[in-house]
Design a protein around this motif. Structure first.
Motif, PDB file in Angstrom:
ATOM      1  N   PHE A  61       6.152   1.020  -1.271  1.00 31.86           N
ATOM      2  CA  PHE A  61       7.389   0.380  -0.858  1.00 31.86           C
ATOM      3  C   PHE A  61       8.225   1.415  -0.119  1.00 31.86           C
ATOM      4  N   ARG A  62       9.247   0.955   0.587  1.00 37.66           N
ATOM      5  CA  ARG A  62      10.138   1.897   1.260  1.00 37.66           C
ATOM      6  C   ARG A  62      11.560   1.361   1.242  1.00 37.66           C
ATOM      7  N   GLN A  63      12.498   2.288   1.346  1.00 35.18           N
ATOM      8  CA  GLN A  63      13.912   1.919   1.377  1.00 35.18           C
ATOM      9  C   GLN A  63      14.632   2.795   2.380  1.00 35.18           C
ATOM     10  N   ALA A  64      15.180   2.145   3.389  1.00 37.41           N
ATOM     11  CA  ALA A  64      15.968   2.836   4.399  1.00 37.41           C
ATOM     12  C   ALA A  64      17.432   2.819   3.974  1.00 37.41           C
ATOM     13  N   PRO A  65      18.236   3.747   4.474  1.00 31.75           N
ATOM     14  CA  PRO A  65      19.661   3.794   4.101  1.00 31.75           C
ATOM     15  C   PRO A  65      20.356   2.466   4.384  1.00 31.75           C
ATOM     16  N   GLY A  66      21.061   1.970   3.394  1.00 30.33           N
ATOM     17  CA  GLY A  66      21.807   0.738   3.555  1.00 30.33           C
ATOM     18  C   GLY A  66      20.985  -0.530   3.515  1.00 30.33           C
ATOM     19  N   LYS A  67      19.698  -0.394   3.230  1.00 32.24           N
ATOM     20  CA  LYS A  67      18.817  -1.575   3.200  1.00 32.24           C
ATOM     21  C   LYS A  67      18.163  -1.717   1.835  1.00 32.24           C
ATOM     22  N   ASP A  68      17.670  -2.913   1.564  1.00 25.97           N
ATOM     23  CA  ASP A  68      16.954  -3.152   0.326  1.00 25.97           C
ATOM     24  C   ASP A  68      15.558  -2.521   0.382  1.00 25.97           C
ATOM     25  N   ARG A  69      15.020  -2.270  -0.802  1.00 24.58           N
ATOM     26  CA  ARG A  69      13.646  -1.786  -0.869  1.00 24.58           C
ATOM     27  C   ARG A  69      12.712  -2.882  -0.380  1.00 24.58           C
ATOM     28  N   GLU A  70      11.726  -2.499   0.436  1.00 24.11           N
ATOM     29  CA  GLU A  70      10.811  -3.504   0.975  1.00 24.11           C
ATOM     30  C   GLU A  70       9.360  -3.107   0.746  1.00 24.11           C
ATOM     31  N   PHE A  71       8.534  -4.110   0.648  1.00 22.92           N
ATOM     32  CA  PHE A  71       7.097  -3.926   0.457  1.00 22.92           C
ATOM     33  C   PHE A  71       6.475  -3.379   1.736  1.00 22.92           C
ATOM     34  N   VAL A  72       5.511  -2.460   1.561  1.00 23.06           N
ATOM     35  CA  VAL A  72       4.789  -1.906   2.703  1.00 23.06           C
ATOM     36  C   VAL A  72       3.303  -2.276   2.637  1.00 23.06           C
ATOM     37  N   ALA A  73       2.661  -1.941   1.519  1.00 20.51           N
ATOM     38  CA  ALA A  73       1.222  -2.189   1.404  1.00 20.51           C
ATOM     39  C   ALA A  73       0.824  -2.143  -0.060  1.00 20.51           C
ATOM     40  N   ALA A  74      -0.297  -2.787  -0.390  1.00 20.51           N
ATOM     41  CA  ALA A  74      -0.808  -2.773  -1.753  1.00 20.51           C
ATOM     42  C   ALA A  74      -2.324  -2.816  -1.735  1.00 20.51           C
ATOM     43  N   ILE A  75      -2.918  -2.313  -2.824  1.00 22.54           N
ATOM     44  CA  ILE A  75      -4.364  -2.294  -2.949  1.00 22.54           C
ATOM     45  C   ILE A  75      -4.730  -2.654  -4.383  1.00 22.54           C
ATOM     46  N   SER A  76      -5.745  -3.473  -4.549  1.00 21.53           N
ATOM     47  CA  SER A  76      -6.194  -3.865  -5.876  1.00 21.53           C
ATOM     48  C   SER A  76      -6.853  -2.688  -6.586  1.00 21.53           C
ATOM     49  N   TRP A  77      -6.993  -2.804  -7.910  1.00 19.71           N
ATOM     50  CA  TRP A  77      -7.539  -1.627  -8.595  1.00 19.71           C
ATOM     51  C   TRP A  77      -9.019  -1.444  -8.331  1.00 19.71           C
ATOM     52  N   SER A  78      -9.681  -2.481  -7.888  1.00 21.88           N
ATOM     53  CA  SER A  78     -11.070  -2.319  -7.461  1.00 21.88           C
ATOM     54  C   SER A  78     -11.167  -1.683  -6.075  1.00 21.88           C
ATOM     55  N   GLY A  79     -10.073  -1.736  -5.328  1.00 17.34           N
ATOM     56  CA  GLY A  79     -10.082  -1.260  -3.948  1.00 17.34           C
ATOM     57  C   GLY A  79     -10.608  -2.276  -2.961  1.00 17.34           C
ATOM     58  N   ALA A  80     -11.029  -3.433  -3.462  1.00 19.42           N
ATOM     59  CA  ALA A  80     -11.656  -4.422  -2.584  1.00 19.42           C
ATOM     60  C   ALA A  80     -10.649  -5.162  -1.726  1.00 19.42           C
ATOM     61  N   ASN A  81      -9.430  -5.299  -2.221  1.00 11.33           N
ATOM     62  CA  ASN A  81      -8.418  -6.072  -1.499  1.00 11.33           C
ATOM     63  C   ASN A  81      -7.211  -5.216  -1.155  1.00 11.33           C
ATOM     64  N   THR A  82      -6.712  -5.436   0.060  1.00 13.48           N
ATOM     65  CA  THR A  82      -5.488  -4.788   0.509  1.00 13.48           C
ATOM     66  C   THR A  82      -4.585  -5.825   1.156  1.00 13.48           C
ATOM     67  N   TYR A  83      -3.308  -5.482   1.216  1.00 15.52           N
ATOM     68  CA  TYR A  83      -2.338  -6.412   1.802  1.00 15.52           C
ATOM     69  C   TYR A  83      -1.227  -5.581   2.427  1.00 15.52           C
ATOM     70  N   TYR A  84      -0.753  -6.006   3.609  1.00 11.89           N
ATOM     71  CA  TYR A  84       0.231  -5.228   4.351  1.00 11.89           C
ATOM     72  C   TYR A  84       1.404  -6.099   4.783  1.00 11.89           C
ATOM     73  N   ALA A  85       2.548  -5.469   4.866  1.00 12.91           N
ATOM     74  CA  ALA A  85       3.686  -6.123   5.508  1.00 12.91           C
ATOM     75  C   ALA A  85       3.383  -6.269   6.991  1.00 12.91           C
ATOM     76  N   ASP A  86       3.891  -7.316   7.587  1.00 10.56           N
ATOM     77  CA  ASP A  86       3.638  -7.554   9.013  1.00 10.56           C
ATOM     78  C   ASP A  86       4.119  -6.386   9.871  1.00 10.56           C
ATOM     79  N   SER A  87       5.175  -5.736   9.438  1.00  7.95           N
ATOM     80  CA  SER A  87       5.771  -4.665  10.240  1.00  7.95           C
ATOM     81  C   SER A  87       4.885  -3.430  10.347  1.00  7.95           C
ATOM     82  N   VAL A  88       3.904  -3.292   9.439  1.00 12.70           N
ATOM     83  CA  VAL A  88       3.053  -2.102   9.456  1.00 12.70           C
ATOM     84  C   VAL A  88       1.580  -2.437   9.695  1.00 12.70           C
ATOM     85  N   LYS A  89       1.256  -3.702   9.731  1.00 17.48           N
ATOM     86  CA  LYS A  89      -0.132  -4.125   9.890  1.00 17.48           C
ATOM     87  C   LYS A  89      -0.717  -3.566  11.177  1.00 17.48           C
TER      88      LYS A  89
END
Length: 127
Positions: free
Chosen positions: A37-65
């Motif tokens: 996740f990330r948080q810029a000054p004056g902004k809410d924390r936002e999701f960036v990317a995630a990975i399952s514990w198997s590593g098989a699945n990942t997911y990204y925010a549109d802004s970083v895809k």
């Protein structure tokens, strides 16, 4: 209990790259989905990317895809975020987080689902 420590942040010019690392303590790291996740000054924390514990699945925010890649090495208890083609709007404090899950392939993007958080690492992208 899982303790998370991020590293790899810094100052980079637009178009450059950084790789963030998140080292986890605890023997059950391989059973946690991991997120960035990330948080810029004056902004809410936002999701960036995630990975399952198997590593098989990942997911990204549109802004970083297409620019960021999340990966993990369960043998090293570490999750990574490779950030390429960085933009000034990527400037923020980046946090890794752990989400204990029974299913090896599920991931969440909501911060409320993550139980453990690191202290954050600053990423600054200059124009």
């Amino acid at each position: 209990q899982v303790q998370l420590v991020e590293s790899g942040g810094g100052l980079v010019q637009a178009g450059g790259s950084l790789r963030l690392s998140c080292a986890a303590s605890g023997r059950t790291f391989s059973r946690y989905a991991m997120g960035w996740f990330r948080q810029a000054p004056g902004k809410d924390r936002e999701f960036v990317a995630a990975i399952s514990w198997s590593g098989a699945n990942t997911y990204y925010a549109d802004s970083v895809k297409g620019r960021f890649t999340i990966s993990r090495d369960n043998a090293k208890n570490t999750v990574y975020l490779q950030m390429n083609s960085l933009k000034p709007e990527d400037t923020a404090v980046y946090y890794c987080a752990a989400d204990p899950l029974p299913d090896p392939n599920i991931i969440h993007s909501g911060a409320e689902r993550y139980d453990y958080w690191g202290q954050g690492t600053q990423v600054t992208v200059s124009s």
